[in-house]
Design a protein around this motif. Sequence first.
Motif, PDB file in Angstrom:
ATOM      1  N   THR A   5       0.782  -1.238   0.000  1.00 51.21           N
ATOM      2  CA  THR A   5       0.000   0.000   0.000  1.00 51.21           C
ATOM      3  C   THR A   5       0.812   1.287   0.000  1.00 51.21           C
ATOM      4  OG1 THR A   5      -0.197  -0.086   2.416  1.00 51.21           O
ATOM      5  CG2 THR A   5      -1.980  -1.098   1.116  1.00 51.21           C
ATOM      6  N   ILE A   6       2.064   1.242   0.356  1.00 50.49           N
ATOM      7  CA  ILE A   6       2.916   2.441   0.302  1.00 50.49           C
ATOM      8  C   ILE A   6       3.541   2.484  -1.088  1.00 50.49           C
ATOM      9  CG2 ILE A   6       4.970   3.573   1.231  1.00 50.49           C
ATOM     10  CD1 ILE A   6       4.209   2.341   3.959  1.00 50.49           C
ATOM     11  N   PRO A   7       3.248   3.538  -1.858  1.00 48.57           N
ATOM     12  CA  PRO A   7       3.661   3.574  -3.266  1.00 48.57           C
ATOM     13  C   PRO A   7       5.141   3.255  -3.526  1.00 48.57           C
ATOM     14  CG  PRO A   7       2.194   5.391  -2.808  1.00 48.57           C
ATOM     15  CD  PRO A   7       2.491   4.737  -1.493  1.00 48.57           C
ATOM     16  N   GLU A   8       6.042   3.765  -2.703  1.00 45.37           N
ATOM     17  CA  GLU A   8       7.472   3.497  -2.924  1.00 45.37           C
ATOM     18  C   GLU A   8       7.791   2.012  -2.784  1.00 45.37           C
ATOM     19  OE1 GLU A   8       6.688   5.846  -0.123  1.00 45.37           O
ATOM     20  OE2 GLU A   8       6.271   7.186  -1.802  1.00 45.37           O
ATOM     21  N   TYR A   9       7.167   1.355  -1.815  1.00 48.10           N
ATOM     22  CA  TYR A   9       7.386  -0.083  -1.609  1.00 48.10           C
ATOM     23  C   TYR A   9       6.706  -0.896  -2.705  1.00 48.10           C
ATOM     24  CZ  TYR A   9       8.793   1.349   3.111  1.00 48.10           C
ATOM     25  OH  TYR A   9       9.393   1.937   4.188  1.00 48.10           O
ATOM     26  N   LEU A  10       5.492  -0.498  -3.040  1.00 50.82           N
ATOM     27  CA  LEU A  10       4.746  -1.197  -4.083  1.00 50.82           C
ATOM     28  C   LEU A  10       5.507  -1.154  -5.407  1.00 50.82           C
ATOM     29  CD1 LEU A  10       2.110  -2.669  -4.831  1.00 50.82           C
ATOM     30  CD2 LEU A  10       1.164  -0.431  -5.405  1.00 50.82           C
ATOM     31  N   ALA A  11       6.087  -0.019  -5.722  1.00 49.80           N
ATOM     32  CA  ALA A  11       6.835   0.130  -6.971  1.00 49.80           C
ATOM     33  C   ALA A  11       8.005  -0.856  -7.024  1.00 49.80           C
ATOM     34  CB  ALA A  11       7.339   1.559  -7.121  1.00 49.80           C
ATOM     35  N   ARG A  12       8.633  -1.105  -5.894  1.00 52.44           N
ATOM     36  CA  ARG A  12       9.752  -2.063  -5.860  1.00 52.44           C
ATOM     37  C   ARG A  12       9.258  -3.500  -6.019  1.00 52.44           C
ATOM     38  NH1 ARG A  12      12.650  -0.354  -0.423  1.00 52.44           N
ATOM     39  NH2 ARG A  12      12.508   1.876  -0.743  1.00 52.44           N
ATOM     40  N   TRP A  13       8.044  -3.737  -5.590  1.00 50.06           N
ATOM     41  CA  TRP A  13       7.543  -5.097  -5.513  1.00 50.06           C
ATOM     42  C   TRP A  13       6.834  -5.554  -6.771  1.00 50.06           C
ATOM     43  CZ3 TRP A  13       3.585  -7.804  -2.034  1.00 50.06           C
ATOM     44  CH2 TRP A  13       4.188  -8.880  -1.385  1.00 50.06           C
ATOM     45  N   ILE A  14       5.863  -4.785  -7.236  1.00 49.15           N
ATOM     46  CA  ILE A  14       5.068  -5.280  -8.362  1.00 49.15           C
ATOM     47  C   ILE A  14       4.911  -4.309  -9.514  1.00 49.15           C
ATOM     48  CG2 ILE A  14       3.676  -6.799  -6.916  1.00 49.15           C
ATOM     49  CD1 ILE A  14       1.381  -4.734  -7.350  1.00 49.15           C
TER      50      ILE A  14
END
Length: 110
Positions: free
Chosen positions: A25-34
Amino acid sequence: MTDTEALVFECELDAPPEKVWRALTIPEYLARWIKPDQNIDLAVVTSEENRSLTYSWREAGQGAIVGAEDSLVTFELTPTNDGGTWFRLTHEPVTVPSAANSNQTMLLVA
């Protein structure tokens, strides 16, 4: 994919659901993940904090495939007894009902 196909991936993660939730749900983390590709549009459809999250997924931008279908990506998080998370990802095409006089289901396409 056809209207009956869904891709399902399941595994156990060595992190509590709250931490996995932040990654989704945190955009910076999501971008790294999927979301390494900026040509994917994501929008939250439903969410239940630390339990489940569904995004609509659409290929966008100049390189988008004409006629590519929208899909739903659902993440389900279940706590495990050892403090981790049972993680289930389901990626399925969006289907919309046909006209009332039809018994068929149609795929929603861009």
